[in-house]
Design an enzyme around this catalytic site. Sequence first.
Site, short mmCIF file in Angstrom:
data_model
loop_
_atom_site.label_atom_id
_atom_site.label_comp_id
_atom_site.label_asym_id
_atom_site.label_seq_id
_atom_site.Cartn_x
_atom_site.Cartn_y
_atom_site.Cartn_z
N TRP A 1 25.36 28.10 48.95
CA TRP A 1 26.31 28.71 48.05
C TRP A 1 27.67 28.33 48.61
O TRP A 1 28.03 28.71 49.73
CB TRP A 1 26.15 30.23 48.04
CG TRP A 1 27.01 30.93 47.04
CD1 TRP A 1 26.79 31.02 45.69
CD2 TRP A 1 28.23 31.64 47.28
NE1 TRP A 1 27.80 31.73 45.10
CE2 TRP A 1 28.70 32.12 46.04
CE3 TRP A 1 28.98 31.90 48.42
CZ2 TRP A 1 29.87 32.85 45.91
CZ3 TRP A 1 30.14 32.63 48.30
CH2 TRP A 1 30.57 33.10 47.05
N LYS B 1 26.48 43.93 34.54
CA LYS B 1 25.26 43.19 34.16
C LYS B 1 25.60 42.14 33.10
O LYS B 1 25.15 41.01 33.18
CB LYS B 1 24.17 44.12 33.60
CG LYS B 1 23.50 45.05 34.59
CD LYS B 1 22.52 44.37 35.53
CE LYS B 1 23.16 43.87 36.77
NZ LYS B 1 23.32 44.72 37.90
N GLU C 1 27.54 39.31 34.66
CA GLU C 1 26.73 38.51 35.59
C GLU C 1 25.77 37.58 34.87
O GLU C 1 25.69 36.41 35.19
CB GLU C 1 25.86 39.45 36.44
CG GLU C 1 26.52 40.05 37.62
CD GLU C 1 25.51 40.79 38.46
OE1 GLU C 1 24.93 41.77 37.97
OE2 GLU C 1 25.28 40.40 39.61
N ARG D 1 19.91 33.15 47.73
CA ARG D 1 21.14 33.14 48.54
C ARG D 1 22.15 32.09 48.08
O ARG D 1 23.26 32.03 48.59
CB ARG D 1 20.78 32.85 50.00
CG ARG D 1 20.06 33.98 50.65
CD ARG D 1 19.54 33.57 52.01
NE ARG D 1 19.28 34.75 52.78
CZ ARG D 1 20.06 35.21 53.75
NH1 ARG D 1 21.14 34.58 54.09
NH2 ARG D 1 19.74 36.32 54.38
N ASN E 1 24.47 28.78 58.06
CA ASN E 1 24.82 29.82 57.09
C ASN E 1 25.90 30.68 57.73
O ASN E 1 25.74 31.12 58.86
CB ASN E 1 23.59 30.68 56.78
CG ASN E 1 23.97 31.94 56.01
OD1 ASN E 1 24.88 31.92 55.19
ND2 ASN E 1 23.29 33.04 56.29
N GLY E 2 26.99 30.91 57.01
CA GLY E 2 28.07 31.74 57.54
C GLY E 2 29.40 31.08 57.31
O GLY E 2 29.52 30.17 56.48
N HIS F 1 45.35 55.28 27.04
CA HIS F 1 46.49 55.02 27.94
C HIS F 1 46.79 53.53 28.07
O HIS F 1 47.50 53.13 28.99
CB HIS F 1 46.22 55.64 29.32
CG HIS F 1 46.08 57.12 29.27
ND1 HIS F 1 47.14 57.97 29.01
CD2 HIS F 1 44.99 57.93 29.40
CE1 HIS F 1 46.72 59.22 29.00
NE2 HIS F 1 45.41 59.23 29.23
N CYS G 1 24.31 31.19 52.43
CA CYS G 1 23.32 30.16 52.18
C CYS G 1 22.01 30.63 52.80
O CYS G 1 21.97 31.66 53.46
CB CYS G 1 23.72 28.87 52.88
SG CYS G 1 25.39 28.37 52.50
N GLU H 1 28.33 49.55 35.60
CA GLU H 1 27.13 48.78 35.91
C GLU H 1 26.69 47.96 34.69
O GLU H 1 26.31 46.79 34.81
CB GLU H 1 26.02 49.73 36.39
CG GLU H 1 24.68 49.09 36.70
CD GLU H 1 24.73 48.00 37.76
OE1 GLU H 1 25.75 47.83 38.43
OE2 GLU H 1 23.72 47.26 37.86
N LYS I 1 22.26 36.11 45.50
CA LYS I 1 21.69 37.46 45.62
C LYS I 1 22.28 38.21 46.81
O LYS I 1 22.53 39.40 46.74
CB LYS I 1 20.17 37.32 45.78
CG LYS I 1 19.42 38.64 45.87
CD LYS I 1 19.29 39.27 44.51
CE LYS I 1 18.60 40.62 44.57
NZ LYS I 1 19.03 41.44 43.42
C1 AGP Z 1 24.26 43.07 41.49
O1 AGP Z 1 23.71 42.74 40.26
C2 AGP Z 1 25.03 42.02 42.11
N1 AGP Z 1 24.33 40.81 42.22
C3 AGP Z 1 25.93 42.38 43.27
O2 AGP Z 1 27.00 43.08 42.74
C4 AGP Z 1 25.31 43.19 44.44
O3 AGP Z 1 25.00 44.48 44.02
C5 AGP Z 1 26.32 43.24 45.60
O4 AGP Z 1 26.57 41.95 46.04
C6 AGP Z 1 25.85 44.11 46.74
O5 AGP Z 1 24.67 43.64 47.28
P1 AGP Z 1 23.79 44.51 48.27
O6 AGP Z 1 23.32 45.68 47.52
O7 AGP Z 1 22.68 43.60 48.69
O8 AGP Z 1 24.69 44.90 49.41
#
Ligand code: AGP
Length: 612
Positions: A74, A489, A492, A27, A100-101, A508, A2, A485, A607
């Site tokens: 979050w 994307k 996500e 966050r 937060n935590g 396979h 958060c 990747e 994020k």
């Molecule tokens: C990337 O699009 C993601 N939101 C996520 O996978 C991110 O790369 C991951 O949480 C790692 O974050 P960081 O690079 O801040 O450690």
Amino acid sequence: MCGIVGYIGKRNISKVLLESLQRLEYRGYDSSGIATLDNNDLYLCRETGCLENLAATLAEYPVKGNVGIGHTRWATHGEPSKVNAHPHTDCENNLVLVHNGIIENYAELRNKLKKNNHKFRSNTDSEIIVHIIEDYLKKGAKNLEEAVICTLMDLKGAYAIAALNKNEPEKMVAAKNGSSLILGIGKNEIFVASDASAVIPYTRQIVFLEDYQIAIIEQGKFNVINLNGNNVAYNVSLVDWDIDSAQKDGYAHFMLKEIHAQPKMLKKILSEKFNSDNFSLKLSEFSKIKKYSADINQIVIQACGTSFHAGMVGKFIFEYFVNLHTDIEISSEIKYKHFIYSKKSLIISITQSGETADTLIALRQLRRKGLRTISLCNVVGSTIARESDAVFYIHAGPEIGVASTKAYTAQLFALYSIGIFLGTLKRIIKKSLKSSLIKELTFIPSLMHKVLASEQQIAACAKKYAKYNDFFYLARGINYANALEGALKLKEVAYVHASAYPAGEIKHGPITLVCKELICVCIVTESSTYEKMLFNLEEIKARHGRVIAIATEGNQEIKNYADDVIYIPYVQEIFSPLLVALPLQIFAYYVALARGCNVDKPRNLAKSVTVE
Ligand code: AGP
């Protein structure tokens, strides 16, 4: 995971708290809330969903005061709802707190508090903290800070907290362990926040609090103490980030802006790391890497998500340029592994935010084993940057879109630079080769411009396939990381199922899924595996799968194998991930747009993932 904020000063309290929270919304945005004190009156306002909802409620029910705290959530413990939204209050509504935590021993503490007749309103782990503070004040703690110190002794887990007490209305107490927390020092005003980006429009004078430090903040002054109640010394750092880059600059979304920012960003990084006149390395940039890598016999990269994918490319780079065995580990798995790395291993942690809990915990564990650690971070002064032996900043600038785009290519760029540096240091790369590699890197920004010029064609292709629900992303060799990747994307931002495979693997098992409803995004650029990729495309076509090929400009042959082709300029295979990443990002963005998804704030994501 958060974001928390706090403010003591003369500004409009709800405006400053809302604005600061807005910059921490990456966050989490399941719910939000603020609490303020106006003399002995406590105001509390909480809402579910994005900050707009909170702002609307505040417009209807304004709050007053010169002291306040705020939170954007979050959800971890307890569903996203108004009762679980922070700030949380004690039984008597005298105390209010944001957290937060994760409190690991919360179940045990909650049971104990319940036996002492504490009434809980939420299902969160956070609420217990404010009840414990209440208990200590009842037991005779002389003020809020003393009660907070006693409370911290009872907590196991990670936290950054800020708390107010109605009976001490001119004061805020903030503390941290594991989660990040900063103070922003303004003129006759003090800010508290999970990270500096929240406060830079107001002040650039930042104190990065350390674990088990407690800040006692009053009008225009503060001091920092430890768990023994003694004052501790702190540094005030000047943060010089560019706040303008936190605006959208006319783009519909931050994600699109950040995709387009990549050529300019890499050009800037190039000028920071390399001398353009003779294609050599600026050695001062690499001195810290040199210090920790002179006698290494192995590299271990650890990271999560997109950063992990960058690390996969890093493995190819280090094995190719430096001739060093390189392992790539998912950070969250390291804790449970039997580690066999020698003291001559170099650990490279890759993280955009520098706050990812899995990466941080793995880093701490590896440091305890006596291994040397370098981190590749974007956020300056972040926890991982500070806790590593050395940090190599990737200089992507602030990345606001939750889906990482420009930080990925900046991470790749950092890995290429370090690879070339170490390869030269270990005499694997000769001087002439070094210059030609650097020269090739200098062409990347203009080649990226060429890829971006195909945006509308990629957008049309994305629109055509946006209604499909199953995607494969296939590649071989160094671009398998990009397949992962690209699939990440799409998942996500567009909420579409996508699986990535090394193309040779589909026969396979996964080939059973190939049919005309399955879209295969295939990376078929010029490479040592090009012919083999064509076989895989044949296999897919024979089973009526649809193929979108990402191929090298000028390749006409590929049209016989693919339903649609997205061309990128030629670049030698080792550097190809830098260009291949872009059409994958653009494709996912436009599929998401066509499906009406919230591109910059995908559901359930944050994020910065500051929980394990
Ligand atoms: C990337 O699009 C993601 N939101 C996520 O996978 C991110 O790369 C991951 O949480 C790692 O974050 P960081 O690079 O801040 O450690």
